[in-house]
Design a protein around this motif. Structure first.
Motif, short mmCIF file in Angstrom:
data_model
loop_
_atom_site.label_atom_id
_atom_site.label_comp_id
_atom_site.label_asym_id
_atom_site.label_seq_id
_atom_site.Cartn_x
_atom_site.Cartn_y
_atom_site.Cartn_z
N CYS A 22 -22.25 73.02 1.03
CA CYS A 22 -22.61 71.60 1.10
C CYS A 22 -22.42 71.05 2.51
O CYS A 22 -23.22 70.24 2.99
CB CYS A 22 -21.78 70.78 0.11
N LEU B 280 -27.44 64.77 5.33
CA LEU B 280 -26.89 63.72 4.48
C LEU B 280 -27.41 62.37 4.95
O LEU B 280 -27.42 62.06 6.14
CB LEU B 280 -25.36 63.75 4.57
N VAL C 277 -29.30 56.40 0.89
CA VAL C 277 -30.53 56.15 0.15
C VAL C 277 -30.75 54.64 0.03
O VAL C 277 -29.88 53.91 -0.47
CB VAL C 277 -30.48 56.78 -1.25
N ALA D 34 -23.18 56.18 -2.81
CA ALA D 34 -23.05 57.63 -2.65
C ALA D 34 -24.14 58.09 -1.69
O ALA D 34 -25.30 57.71 -1.83
CB ALA D 34 -23.17 58.33 -3.98
N ARG D 35 -23.77 58.92 -0.71
CA ARG D 35 -24.76 59.47 0.22
C ARG D 35 -25.30 60.79 -0.33
O ARG D 35 -24.64 61.45 -1.12
CB ARG D 35 -24.15 59.64 1.60
N GLN D 36 -26.49 61.17 0.13
CA GLN D 36 -27.21 62.25 -0.55
C GLN D 36 -27.92 63.17 0.43
O GLN D 36 -28.40 62.75 1.48
CB GLN D 36 -28.23 61.64 -1.50
N CYS E 67 -30.80 66.63 -0.18
CA CYS E 67 -31.58 67.30 -1.22
C CYS E 67 -31.97 68.70 -0.77
O CYS E 67 -32.15 68.97 0.42
CB CYS E 67 -32.86 66.51 -1.51
N LEU F 52 -29.82 67.91 -5.97
CA LEU F 52 -29.42 66.65 -5.35
C LEU F 52 -27.91 66.70 -5.18
O LEU F 52 -27.17 66.89 -6.15
CB LEU F 52 -29.79 65.45 -6.23
N ASN G 275 -24.73 64.64 -4.01
CA ASN G 275 -24.22 63.30 -3.74
C ASN G 275 -22.77 63.38 -3.29
O ASN G 275 -21.95 64.04 -3.94
CB ASN G 275 -24.32 62.42 -4.98
N TYR H 68 -19.41 61.15 -2.69
CA TYR H 68 -18.76 59.89 -3.04
C TYR H 68 -17.44 59.79 -2.28
O TYR H 68 -16.60 60.68 -2.39
CB TYR H 68 -18.41 59.85 -4.53
N SER I 57 -24.91 69.88 -13.73
CA SER I 57 -24.11 69.11 -12.78
C SER I 57 -22.78 69.80 -12.52
O SER I 57 -22.03 70.07 -13.45
CB SER I 57 -23.88 67.70 -13.33
#
Length: 232
Positions: free
Chosen positions: A36, A46, A49, A59-61, A63, A133, A135, A137, A159
């Motif tokens: 990650c 990252l 959104v 939360a940043r994301q 993909c 995806l 995310n 946090y 998940s």
């Protein structure tokens, strides 16, 4: 958490929505955290959104495979730096299929499954997971109740949780409000939802700061959600 009197049991938050505690062992957790960190670097890294109404997700994301933006998919980061989305590695797609076999055995989502064994040739092996995806946090981040409904496939959502413990709120398919069930997701936990729960509303109302396993070296929570796009 260690030193508990009783092991945490797998539970079903709703038909087809299965929580498996501690599914990722410490080695796999460390491997996934390291991956990650690499995926989060630019280009196509990252990002924050931005929602159509002008707000932003807390939360940043980042993909993999396909880039999600509200509310669709693209092959490039159309709402960011425009770079091609990073590929989804084959090993992560295989982890997703393993997770579905663990959740359902050789039964369909929502049906009773023999959880102590499964058929290696079960139909879940055919799921072509092609989206991840990721995310991130921090302790102040939340995720409102939403449905994963931008895919053309009804394959189960997988998940993985890493780092800080969170409250995962799993609802129903009709409304963002009650009835819902709150599930505590800790580092290494697996959540799979498909079948009658594939389009259920769900969210994260709370992250418990400083609860990550120290050996991960992670401050905050990472959630890796895998899906089948059904796109070409």
């Amino acid at each position: 958490m260690t030193g508990e009197l009783f092991p945490r049991e797998r539970t079903e938050a709703a038909p087809g929505a299965v929580h498996v505690p501690d599914w990722l062992d410490p080695g796999r957790q460390r491997e996934l955290v390291a991956a990650c960190r690499a995926w989060a670097r630019p280009p196509a890294g990252l990002r924050t959104v931005r929602l159509p109404g002008g707000g932003t997700m807390t939360a940043r994301q980042v993909c993999l495979g396909w880039h999600w933006y509200p509310y669709g998919y693209a092959r490039t980061v159309v709402d960011g730096d425009g770079a091609p989305v990073k590929p989804l590695p084959a090993w992560l797609a295989e982890w997703a299929r393993e997770a579905v076999r663990e959740a359902y055995g050789d039964a369909a989502p929502g049906e009773a499954a023999p959880h102590d064994a499964y058929d290696e040739a079960a139909p879940h092996d055919a799921y072509d997971y092609d989206i991840a995806l990721i995310n991130f946090y921090d302790s102040d981040a939340r995720m409102g109740m939403h449905r994963d409904s931008d895919e053309k496939s009804d394959a189960p959502v997988v998940s993985f949780s890493l780092g800080d413990t969170c409250v995962f709120r799993f609802g129903n398919t009709e409304t963002r409000t009650r009835p819902y069930t709150d599930v505590e997701l800790r580092s290494g936990d697996l959540m799979v939802f498909g079948g009658p729960s594939r389009l259920a509303y769900h969210g994260v109302p709370k992250v418990h700061a400083d609860t990550a396993p120290p050996e991960l070296g992670l401050t905050g929570r990472l959630n890796i959600t895998l899906r089948v796009s059904g796109l070409t």
